[in-house]
Design a protein around this motif. Structure first.
Motif, PDB file in Angstrom:
ATOM      1  N   GLN A  25      31.475  32.356  45.440  1.00 50.97           N
ATOM      2  CA  GLN A  25      31.617  33.760  45.059  1.00 50.97           C
ATOM      3  C   GLN A  25      30.416  34.579  45.536  1.00 50.97           C
ATOM      4  O   GLN A  25      30.567  35.697  46.027  1.00 50.97           O
ATOM      5  N   GLY A  68      37.903  41.693  44.172  1.00 50.52           N
ATOM      6  CA  GLY A  68      38.150  42.055  42.787  1.00 50.52           C
ATOM      7  C   GLY A  68      37.116  43.040  42.293  1.00 50.52           C
ATOM      8  O   GLY A  68      36.133  43.346  42.974  1.00 50.52           O
ATOM      9  N   ALA A  69      37.332  43.539  41.087  1.00 49.04           N
ATOM     10  CA  ALA A  69      36.513  44.621  40.542  1.00 49.04           C
ATOM     11  C   ALA A  69      35.041  44.242  40.431  1.00 49.04           C
ATOM     12  O   ALA A  69      34.174  44.938  40.955  1.00 49.04           O
ATOM     13  N   ARG A  70      34.747  43.156  39.756  1.00 48.19           N
ATOM     14  CA  ARG A  70      33.351  42.812  39.498  1.00 48.19           C
ATOM     15  C   ARG A  70      32.613  42.382  40.761  1.00 48.19           C
ATOM     16  O   ARG A  70      31.529  42.872  41.067  1.00 48.19           O
ATOM     17  N   SER A  71      33.192  41.459  41.495  1.00 47.57           N
ATOM     18  CA  SER A  71      32.521  40.972  42.708  1.00 47.57           C
ATOM     19  C   SER A  71      32.484  42.047  43.789  1.00 47.57           C
ATOM     20  O   SER A  71      31.519  42.143  44.547  1.00 47.57           O
ATOM     21  N   TYR A 116      35.088  48.923  42.647  1.00 45.29           N
ATOM     22  CA  TYR A 116      35.518  48.543  41.299  1.00 45.29           C
ATOM     23  C   TYR A 116      36.934  49.051  41.015  1.00 45.29           C
ATOM     24  O   TYR A 116      37.779  48.313  40.501  1.00 45.29           O
ATOM     25  N   GLY A 119      39.399  47.049  43.196  1.00 47.24           N
ATOM     26  CA  GLY A 119      39.509  45.694  42.680  1.00 47.24           C
ATOM     27  C   GLY A 119      40.265  45.626  41.368  1.00 47.24           C
ATOM     28  O   GLY A 119      41.069  44.716  41.142  1.00 47.24           O
ATOM     29  N   THR A 120      40.042  46.609  40.505  1.00 53.85           N
ATOM     30  CA  THR A 120      40.752  46.643  39.218  1.00 53.85           C
ATOM     31  C   THR A 120      42.250  46.798  39.430  1.00 53.85           C
ATOM     32  O   THR A 120      43.055  46.165  38.740  1.00 53.85           O
ATOM     33  N   ILE A 122      44.001  45.698  41.843  1.00 53.93           N
ATOM     34  CA  ILE A 122      44.556  44.413  42.282  1.00 53.93           C
ATOM     35  C   ILE A 122      44.460  43.392  41.155  1.00 53.93           C
ATOM     36  O   ILE A 122      45.425  42.672  40.866  1.00 53.93           O
ATOM     37  N   ASP A 123      43.305  43.320  40.478  1.00 51.37           N
ATOM     38  CA  ASP A 123      43.087  42.340  39.409  1.00 51.37           C
ATOM     39  C   ASP A 123      44.114  42.457  38.293  1.00 51.37           C
ATOM     40  O   ASP A 123      44.592  41.452  37.765  1.00 51.37           O
ATOM     41  N   THR A 124      44.428  43.687  37.908  1.00 53.52           N
ATOM     42  CA  THR A 124      45.321  43.910  36.770  1.00 53.52           C
ATOM     43  C   THR A 124      46.798  43.856  37.147  1.00 53.52           C
ATOM     44  O   THR A 124      47.652  43.908  36.268  1.00 53.52           O
ATOM     45  N   ARG A 191      44.338  36.704  48.572  1.00 51.12           N
ATOM     46  CA  ARG A 191      43.763  36.513  47.237  1.00 51.12           C
ATOM     47  C   ARG A 191      44.602  35.578  46.400  1.00 51.12           C
ATOM     48  O   ARG A 191      44.079  34.856  45.549  1.00 51.12           O
TER      49      ARG A 191
END
Length: 193
Positions: A25, A68-71, A116, A119-120, A122-124, A191
């Motif tokens: 990561q 993703g949001a955090r990374s 962020y 990424g959010t 996509i993540d959600t 992903r």
């Protein structure tokens, strides 16, 4: 006593896998910052505009979608920090506090927010449909321009900030947004692997 031995043996691979996952990561975060740095070197300076046209927004949104949001946000914060401390990663191979906090400073910090936001989405699972992907890309682009123009307006005044820091970039932002939309399904598939 036998179940205790089995429990420790079966948990060993996850203990070993954790550092690999962190290393992987971290590698992705660093790679994302380098991709944005590379995209920054494709720069066109317009007369009277304190901010160059670059491919950074394209790279920022793709990094956010891929990591993703955090990374993704961490990758862009790393990029900004690299430039702040003197690595030649900003447009025109520039660096330092004068650039990090100068006319482009708001856009540079907007990159963190944009990654962020992308990424959010996509993540959600928000970006499941093409229409929602378009909304996510628009929101992420807005996350770049809002702090960018806001910071520029502190330095130049609101009218000049809009004229020099937004209007000349709208067509390019549209082209980059369409490119992100074209590439997004492939990023989402990667992903999922």
């Amino acid at each position: 006593m036998l179940p205790l031995i089995n429990a420790s043996v079966t948990s060993a691979p996850s203990v070993i896998a954790a550092p690999r996952s962190v290393l992987l990561q971290t590698s992705f975060v660093v790679a994302g910052s380098l991709l944005v740095a590379l995209a920054a070197q494709v720069a066109i300076y317009l007369p009277g505009a304190p901010v160059p046209i670059t491919l950074q927004a394209l790279a920022v949104l793709l990094v956010g979608a891929a990591l993703g949001a955090r990374s993704g946000a961490a990758s862009l914060l790393l990029y900004w920090t690299q430039g702040l401390v003197g690595l030649p990663v900003f447009a025109g191979a520039l660096s330092g506090p004068v650039i990090a906090f100068g006319p482009t400073g708001g856009y540079l910090l907007g990159f963190v927010l944009a990654a962020y936001v992308m990424g959010t989405a996509i993540d959600t699972g928000f970006a499941r449909t093409r229409a929602r992907q378009a909304v996510a890309v628009l929101a992420a682009m807005t996350a770049i321009f809002l702090p960018g123009v806001a910071w520029l307006s502190v330095l130049l005044g609101p009218v000049h900030a809009v004229q020099a820091g937004l209007m000349p970039f709208l067509l390019g932002a549209l082209v980059k947004a369409l490119l992100v939309l074209a590439l997004l399904p492939a990023v989402i598939r990667l992903r999922a692997r």
